[in-house]
Enzyme design. Sequence first.
Site, PDB file in Angstrom:
ATOM      1  N   CYS A  82       0.832  -1.200   0.000  1.00  0.00           N
ATOM      2  CA  CYS A  82       0.000   0.000   0.000  1.00  0.00           C
ATOM      3  C   CYS A  82       0.876   1.263   0.000  1.00  0.00           C
ATOM      4  O   CYS A  82       1.517   1.560  -0.994  1.00  0.00           O
ATOM      5  CB  CYS A  82      -0.983  -0.033   1.173  1.00  0.00           C
ATOM      6  SG  CYS A  82      -2.340   1.161   1.029  1.00  0.00           S
ATOM      7  N   HIS A 169      -3.657  -5.264   0.196  1.00  0.00           N
ATOM      8  CA  HIS A 169      -3.208  -5.708   1.519  1.00  0.00           C
ATOM      9  C   HIS A 169      -3.214  -7.233   1.603  1.00  0.00           C
ATOM     10  O   HIS A 169      -4.236  -7.838   1.931  1.00  0.00           O
ATOM     11  CB  HIS A 169      -4.107  -5.120   2.608  1.00  0.00           C
ATOM     12  CG  HIS A 169      -3.918  -3.658   2.817  1.00  0.00           C
ATOM     13  ND1 HIS A 169      -2.961  -3.144   3.668  1.00  0.00           N
ATOM     14  CD2 HIS A 169      -4.543  -2.582   2.260  1.00  0.00           C
ATOM     15  CE1 HIS A 169      -3.007  -1.823   3.645  1.00  0.00           C
ATOM     16  NE2 HIS A 169      -3.960  -1.458   2.793  1.00  0.00           N
ATOM     17  N   GLU A 171      -1.899  -8.982   3.847  1.00  0.00           N
ATOM     18  CA  GLU A 171      -1.866  -9.416   5.242  1.00  0.00           C
ATOM     19  C   GLU A 171      -3.248  -9.685   5.823  1.00  0.00           C
ATOM     20  O   GLU A 171      -3.373 -10.374   6.837  1.00  0.00           O
ATOM     21  CB  GLU A 171      -1.134  -8.377   6.110  1.00  0.00           C
ATOM     22  CG  GLU A 171      -1.854  -7.057   6.311  1.00  0.00           C
ATOM     23  CD  GLU A 171      -1.578  -6.037   5.220  1.00  0.00           C
ATOM     24  OE1 GLU A 171      -1.743  -4.838   5.489  1.00  0.00           O
ATOM     25  OE2 GLU A 171      -1.222  -6.440   4.093  1.00  0.00           O
ATOM     26  N   GLY A 225      -6.155 -14.483  33.727  1.00  0.00           N
ATOM     27  CA  GLY A 225      -6.413 -14.566  32.298  1.00  0.00           C
ATOM     28  C   GLY A 225      -5.260 -15.255  31.588  1.00  0.00           C
ATOM     29  O   GLY A 225      -4.220 -15.539  32.181  1.00  0.00           O
ATOM     30  N   ASP A 227      -3.105 -14.203  29.292  1.00  0.00           N
ATOM     31  CA  ASP A 227      -1.866 -13.448  29.140  1.00  0.00           C
ATOM     32  C   ASP A 227      -1.049 -13.425  30.429  1.00  0.00           C
ATOM     33  O   ASP A 227       0.141 -13.750  30.431  1.00  0.00           O
ATOM     34  CB  ASP A 227      -2.163 -12.020  28.680  1.00  0.00           C
ATOM     35  CG  ASP A 227      -2.944 -11.978  27.377  1.00  0.00           C
ATOM     36  OD1 ASP A 227      -2.867 -12.960  26.614  1.00  0.00           O
ATOM     37  OD2 ASP A 227      -3.644 -10.979  27.132  1.00  0.00           O
ATOM     38  N   SER A 228      -1.669 -13.024  31.523  1.00  0.00           N
ATOM     39  CA  SER A 228      -0.913 -12.931  32.775  1.00  0.00           C
ATOM     40  C   SER A 228      -0.523 -14.315  33.284  1.00  0.00           C
ATOM     41  O   SER A 228       0.529 -14.479  33.902  1.00  0.00           O
ATOM     42  CB  SER A 228      -1.707 -12.168  33.843  1.00  0.00           C
ATOM     43  OG  SER A 228      -2.812 -12.906  34.298  1.00  0.00           O
TER      44      SER A 228
END
EC number: 6.3.5.2
Length: 510
Positions: A82, A169, A171, A225, A227-228
Amino acid sequence: MDKQLVLVIDFGGQYNQLIARRVREHNVYCEIVPYTYSIDKIKEKKPSAVIFTGGQNSVYGEDSPRMDKEIFDLGVPVLGICYGHQLITYTLGGEVMGSEIREYGKTDVTLDSVCELFEGIDIENSCWMSHTDRVAKVPEGFKVVGHTNVCPVAAMANTEKKIYGVQFHPEVLHTPFGEQLFSNFLFKICGLKEDWSMSSFAKEKIQEIKDIVGDKKVLCALSGGVDSSVAAVLVHKAIGKQLTCVFVDHGLLRKDEGDQVESIFRKQFDMNLIRVNAKDRFLGKLKGISDPERKRKIIGEEFIRVFEEEANKLGQIDFLVQGTIYPDVVESGTDTSATIKSHHNVGGLPEDMQFELIEPLRELFKDEVRAVGEELGIPHKLVWRQPFPGPGLGIRVLGEVTEEKLEIVREADAIFREEIANAGLEEKIWQYFACLPNIHSVGVMGDGRTYCETIALRAVTSSDAMTSDWARIPYEVLDKVSRRIVNEVKGVNRIVYDVTSKPPATIEWE
């Protein structure tokens, strides 16, 4: 042997993190750096390939992002997407101009199958466009290898120097051949090998944490959660009992979540865990506050204050672990992208914070975090736990947060999650939850008129949280959820289902 590196130069487009994700899906390591990164620093990194991202500017704008022309003399393949496609053209002497007809969304494209970038891809195809300007004349040494009805240079190539540009794009998932295009670029054109995985990431990160921490003490902000939890286990693998996990029960958790977190990490992982009951403290700070950004900031700051107090009780603590991941950083804004909304792991941190931060997952997308969790031996059920924001139900109760409202949304959410699980959909839907939009409506229950709360149900499909679509939950499941909530949760007489994608909406309502 040095690790291969694909360097993604960020020019401020909305899909930039997705480019990194597409590269990593091919087990190739990449890093994202801003366009302001100097050519000398780029040389120091010794990239095997460079990708220019999209951006919001016109190459002719006075303050538009630029790139040192010397980057094309590094002798490594370059792919421009782009704005990156237009910047290559502008920098190397081609012409870019505004277009009377803009291209946004799904677009038919014709590709040149002889071009190595499009090997194995159907010539007549569709792609995702999002541009106003277009390339009018390619630079010397380039040839046109793709076009649409509106854009005569949808793709260009200089095969001798291995420099390529695409206006579309690749992606985003809306470009069906995007995965093959990246594969062609990384392996056929760049000659790279698959040498990066979550297994290698975990091993390297564990060693890195050992080296950084030494014999110092670490405090982990544990929410329970995904992530943590993964961050905590990763750090625990590195330094063991030097880590103390502090679980702040701020009264904004889902039903029974506090007890579950305590059981899993204290008994199953044998971690040093301190559970702090801070419900009254948080609700007191949130009293009378309706603005979502203020709520996020208050919750973030109060979290850190609690940690500081616990750290003072523990003696010398030098580091704080947070489960920050890539989308957190992106949505908090970078040098080149506009702020969408401040994230609790990034934007809510007080300037006088007394810890150094360790964010071991900062480079990873959610699916990569889950993969690391599996590598670390975390139970599958926990690894696939629903994403839950740090501010918790505080941002799923729109407007002022009260204990009564929290109880309503907590019970409604529990019913929704239970029925999704009963239908066998929990791993097929990226995220699903109930929120309280602060809307009252008239209803009839029994023989009387009611004027009660509305519950909004939100469920989305995604692979990275950068973009998402609303989940097509079977009507019979929605029907059962609706009837149960209205009958079992006091103060609710209406259920609505959110059918908005991201963009334009975010996944959370606040």
